[in-house]
Design a protein around this motif. Structure first.
Motif, short mmCIF file in Angstrom:
data_model
loop_
_atom_site.label_atom_id
_atom_site.label_comp_id
_atom_site.label_asym_id
_atom_site.label_seq_id
_atom_site.Cartn_x
_atom_site.Cartn_y
_atom_site.Cartn_z
N SER A 74 -10.89 6.82 7.50
CA SER A 74 -9.65 6.25 7.83
C SER A 74 -10.14 4.61 7.86
N ALA A 75 -9.09 3.96 7.64
CA ALA A 75 -8.96 2.56 7.81
C ALA A 75 -7.54 1.90 8.22
N ILE A 76 -7.60 1.33 9.33
CA ILE A 76 -6.43 0.90 10.10
C ILE A 76 -6.24 -0.45 10.47
N ALA A 77 -5.20 -1.18 10.27
CA ALA A 77 -5.18 -2.50 10.49
C ALA A 77 -3.86 -2.70 11.23
N LEU A 78 -3.87 -3.54 12.23
CA LEU A 78 -2.42 -4.07 12.77
C LEU A 78 -2.43 -5.56 12.58
N ILE A 79 -1.21 -5.89 12.10
CA ILE A 79 -0.87 -7.16 11.77
C ILE A 79 0.58 -7.48 12.53
N LEU A 80 0.89 -8.89 12.66
CA LEU A 80 2.24 -9.35 13.02
C LEU A 80 3.21 -9.02 11.80
N PRO A 81 4.33 -8.53 12.00
CA PRO A 81 5.22 -8.52 11.32
C PRO A 81 5.42 -9.74 10.28
N GLU A 82 5.40 -10.73 10.81
CA GLU A 82 5.62 -12.01 9.89
C GLU A 82 4.56 -12.40 9.07
N LYS A 83 3.17 -11.56 9.38
CA LYS A 83 2.04 -12.14 8.46
C LYS A 83 2.15 -11.01 7.34
N ARG A 84 3.03 -10.24 7.23
CA ARG A 84 2.82 -9.03 6.12
C ARG A 84 3.04 -9.96 4.81
N PHE A 85 3.45 -11.11 4.45
CA PHE A 85 3.45 -11.76 3.14
C PHE A 85 2.54 -12.73 3.05
N THR A 86 1.91 -13.13 4.15
CA THR A 86 0.82 -14.24 4.48
C THR A 86 -0.61 -13.71 4.30
N LEU A 87 -0.75 -12.77 4.71
CA LEU A 87 -2.16 -12.03 4.87
C LEU A 87 -2.25 -10.94 3.69
N LEU A 88 -3.42 -10.90 3.23
CA LEU A 88 -3.74 -10.12 1.95
C LEU A 88 -4.52 -8.78 2.21
N PRO A 89 -3.92 -7.69 1.77
CA PRO A 89 -4.86 -6.49 1.95
C PRO A 89 -6.17 -6.69 1.66
N PRO A 90 -7.19 -5.97 1.99
CA PRO A 90 -8.60 -5.89 1.59
C PRO A 90 -8.70 -5.92 0.13
N GLU A 91 -9.46 -6.65 -0.54
CA GLU A 91 -9.30 -6.70 -2.07
C GLU A 91 -9.36 -5.45 -2.83
N GLU A 92 -9.96 -4.35 -2.16
CA GLU A 92 -10.37 -3.28 -2.92
C GLU A 92 -9.07 -2.25 -2.93
N TRP A 93 -7.95 -2.56 -1.99
CA TRP A 93 -7.07 -1.98 -1.67
C TRP A 93 -5.82 -2.19 -2.48
N GLY A 94 -5.83 -3.12 -3.42
CA GLY A 94 -4.78 -3.59 -4.28
C GLY A 94 -3.90 -4.59 -3.44
N THR A 95 -2.55 -4.83 -3.83
CA THR A 95 -1.77 -5.70 -3.37
C THR A 95 -0.53 -4.92 -2.49
N TRP A 96 0.23 -5.82 -1.99
CA TRP A 96 1.24 -5.32 -1.05
C TRP A 96 2.05 -4.34 -2.01
N ASN A 97 2.27 -4.78 -3.12
CA ASN A 97 3.14 -4.00 -4.10
C ASN A 97 2.52 -2.63 -4.47
N ASP A 98 1.30 -2.39 -4.08
CA ASP A 98 0.68 -1.19 -4.37
C ASP A 98 0.85 0.07 -3.04
N ALA A 99 1.39 -0.83 -1.94
CA ALA A 99 1.44 -0.21 -0.66
C ALA A 99 2.94 0.63 -0.59
N GLU A 100 2.97 1.80 -0.07
CA GLU A 100 4.02 2.56 0.34
C GLU A 100 4.61 2.48 1.73
N LEU A 101 5.75 2.22 1.97
CA LEU A 101 6.33 2.21 3.01
C LEU A 101 6.53 3.63 3.57
#
Length: 105
Positions: A74-101
């Motif tokens: 498993s890989a887990i990260a904690l980020i501040l909510p306001e950083k969701r659009f400014t920080l990028l997921p690891p490159e091999e993960w894809g983009t925020w558009n690939d994620a499922e809430l």
């Protein structure tokens, strides 16, 4: 090339996310990123420390624990909510558009 989400990984990820959200009510949301063989979660946590490693998020990695019932790395990260659009997921993960809430009712 699109990354697919293994149904067994998704099931394990949902269980992990449910436990973490129950244990820490300050967590605002959790995003699941697709993978064939590992759980990839990013939690939005308003009380975590700001990340200094922009632009990419650097998750913590944990190995499998077969006796404990964790069949996947498993890989887990904690980020501040306001950083969701400014920080990028690891490159091999894809983009925020690939994620499922992940939402629990």
């Amino acid at each position: 090339m699109a990354i697919t989400l293994n149904p067994e990984v998704k099931s394990a990820a949902l269980e992990m996310a449910r436990h973490n959200l129950e244990a820490d009510p300050t967590l605002q949301a959790v995003y699941l990123f697709p993978a064939e063989d590992e759980i990839r979660l990013i939690y939005l946590d308003p009380v975590t420390s700001p990340s200094k490693e922009a632009p990419h998020i650097h998750p913590f990695y944990f190995g499998r624990d077969i006796p404990g019932g964790m069949l996947f790395r498993s890989a887990i990260a904690l980020i501040l909510p306001e950083k969701r659009f400014t920080l990028l997921p690891p490159e091999e993960w894809g983009t925020w558009n690939d994620a499922e809430l992940i939402e629990f009712k």
